[in-house]
Design a protein around this motif. Structure first.
Motif, PDB file in Angstrom:
ATOM      1  N   TRP A 140      -5.153  -1.569  -0.841  1.00  0.00           N
ATOM      2  CA  TRP A 140      -4.162  -2.042   0.114  1.00  0.00           C
ATOM      3  C   TRP A 140      -4.337  -3.545   0.230  1.00  0.00           C
ATOM      4  O   TRP A 140      -5.415  -4.087  -0.029  1.00  0.00           O
ATOM      5  N   LEU A 194       5.959   2.481   1.103  1.00  0.00           N
ATOM      6  CA  LEU A 194       6.296   2.966  -0.236  1.00  0.00           C
ATOM      7  C   LEU A 194       7.209   4.179  -0.072  1.00  0.00           C
ATOM      8  O   LEU A 194       6.751   5.273   0.250  1.00  0.00           O
ATOM      9  N   ARG A 247      -1.643   9.060   0.885  1.00  0.00           N
ATOM     10  CA  ARG A 247      -0.290   9.590   0.786  1.00  0.00           C
ATOM     11  C   ARG A 247      -0.273  11.110   0.870  1.00  0.00           C
ATOM     12  O   ARG A 247       0.738  11.705   1.191  1.00  0.00           O
ATOM     13  N   TRP A 276       1.296   6.320  -9.835  1.00  0.00           N
ATOM     14  CA  TRP A 276       2.406   6.875  -9.054  1.00  0.00           C
ATOM     15  C   TRP A 276       3.743   6.411  -9.626  1.00  0.00           C
ATOM     16  O   TRP A 276       4.692   7.183  -9.723  1.00  0.00           O
ATOM     17  N   SER A 335      -5.512   3.477   2.759  1.00  0.00           N
ATOM     18  CA  SER A 335      -4.414   4.110   2.022  1.00  0.00           C
ATOM     19  C   SER A 335      -4.579   5.623   2.017  1.00  0.00           C
ATOM     20  O   SER A 335      -5.690   6.142   1.986  1.00  0.00           O
ATOM     21  N   SER A 371      -6.253   4.368  -3.757  1.00  0.00           N
ATOM     22  CA  SER A 371      -5.606   3.129  -4.180  1.00  0.00           C
ATOM     23  C   SER A 371      -5.894   2.070  -3.130  1.00  0.00           C
ATOM     24  O   SER A 371      -6.238   2.370  -1.989  1.00  0.00           O
ATOM     25  N   HIS A 431       0.861  -1.180   0.000  1.00  0.00           N
ATOM     26  CA  HIS A 431       0.000   0.000   0.000  1.00  0.00           C
ATOM     27  C   HIS A 431       0.897   1.229   0.000  1.00  0.00           C
ATOM     28  O   HIS A 431       2.134   1.110   0.030  1.00  0.00           O
ATOM     29  N   ASN A 432       0.299   2.402  -0.028  1.00  0.00           N
ATOM     30  CA  ASN A 432       1.078   3.609  -0.320  1.00  0.00           C
ATOM     31  C   ASN A 432       1.516   4.417   0.900  1.00  0.00           C
ATOM     32  O   ASN A 432       2.025   5.529   0.736  1.00  0.00           O
ATOM     33  N   LEU A 435      -2.641   2.322  -7.778  1.00  0.00           N
ATOM     34  CA  LEU A 435      -1.337   2.870  -7.412  1.00  0.00           C
ATOM     35  C   LEU A 435      -0.364   2.900  -8.585  1.00  0.00           C
ATOM     36  O   LEU A 435       0.714   3.489  -8.486  1.00  0.00           O
ATOM     37  N   VAL A 448       1.760  -3.741  -7.797  1.00  0.00           N
ATOM     38  CA  VAL A 448       1.178  -2.772  -6.875  1.00  0.00           C
ATOM     39  C   VAL A 448      -0.332  -2.974  -6.767  1.00  0.00           C
ATOM     40  O   VAL A 448      -0.964  -3.575  -7.646  1.00  0.00           O
TER      41      VAL A 448
END
Length: 308
Positions: free
Chosen positions: A186, A117, A176, A140, A174, A184, A111-112, A137, A133
């Motif tokens: 997970w 990550l 970021r 990215w 998730s 995204s 996950h992000n 995601l 991924v």
């Protein structure tokens, strides 16, 4: 709506923390109460050869493992940085120097979140490295020049370098940045080798029925790599992170022969003392009556081998 713009909030099993809960957590202090990095076991002896039919697993730190299986080398959630956003400096160095790594055949990302990550680490990898991924995601990675990016939803698989990778559910979330919450997916990764070896990397997850479902769909898991840290305070972390006792329950649900501990001893993320997760994991393992050789309480940098 494009796939990488959809929301995966429908996969949440519990509501995300409220703003008031986050304030309560921060007011009470999120950092662990004891930071004694000298007590975290470290065993950095370099990477030895692996017999063709064997599987070698090396704990680099946190959720990062080097898995060598069937002649292929796989990295899980690679983080070599000394710092990640919002977290104190790394407590223990990576168990393997980045320059000592063999050519990497695949990277799997659970996950992000920044401790799974790590952009600076990914920037050190060749852009042609295959990266597997969660759904949503891939963008990215493509924006950063990676040319072999595979996105998977839960229960979807891909074959690569002689291995089969299945993306499986986790109880997590998730985000970021401020605008990408749950944009995204997970999850965890199930890796099956050419001779039927099965390894499960859980990523980040709370305890739930998904462990038993993974065990039903993938019987005969040889090794489960499970998070055992970042669990206090429980009123906040229970839906998101296993505690050590829940990790042992998850091993039983999975039907796994052995379990490797991770997600502790690298970053001071939450309130529990840094070395407490391992002590509790060992005790829970003994209390459950499980065989001692099935407990892979790895030191940072340690390699153990699953015989072919």
């Amino acid at each position: 709506m494009r796939r990488d713009e959809r929301s995966y909030r429908d996969r949440l099993e519990t509501p995300l923390p409220r703003f008031a809960d986050v304030l309560r957590l921060m007011w009470g202090g999120i950092r662990c109460q004891e930071v004694d990095a000298d007590r975290v076991p470290v065993l950095r002896r370099g990477l030895g050869p692996v017999a063709p039919r064997d599987t070698a697993v090396t704990w680099v730190g946190h959720a990062t493992f080097l898995v060598r299986c069937g002649g292929a080398a796989v990295l899980t959630d690679p983080v070599w940085s000394a710092r990640i956003p919002g977290v104190p400096r790394r407590l223990t160095p990576p168990g393997v120097a980045f320059g000592e790594l063999p050519p990497i055949d695949a990277v799997v990302i659970s996950h992000n979140h920044y401790d799974h990550l790590d952009a600076p680490t990914m920037a050190r990898l060749p852009r042609g490295t295959p990266v597997l991924v969660p759904a949503g995601l891939g963008r990215w990675f493509r924006r950063r020049g990676f040319t072999r990016v595979v996105e998977r939803d839960w229960w979807e698989s891909v074959e690569l370098a002689g291995l089969v990778f299945d993306f499986v559910p986790a109880r997590h979330w998730s985000r970021r940045g401020p605008r990408d919450t749950c944009r995204s997916l997970w999850g965890g990764w199930l890796i099956t080798g050419p001779d039927g070896q099965r390894l499960y990397h859980a990523g980040d997850t709370g305890y739930g029925a998904h462990f038993a479902e993974i065990g039903r769909r993938f019987p005969g898991i040889d090794l489960a790599m499970l998070p055992i840290g970042a669990y206090e305070p429980r009123w906040f972390m229970r839906p998101l992170h296993l505690d050590p006792e829940e990790a042992v329950r998850a091993v039983d649900d999975l039907g796994a022969s052995a379990a490797a501990s991770m997600h502790w001893g690298t970053f001071a993320l939450t309130r529990e003392p840094v070395t407490e997760p391992l002590a509790r994991f060992r005790k829970a393992w003994r209390d459950a009556g499980r065989e001692p050789e099935g407990l892979w309480d790895l030191a940072v940098g340690e390699t153990r081998v699953l015989p072919g």
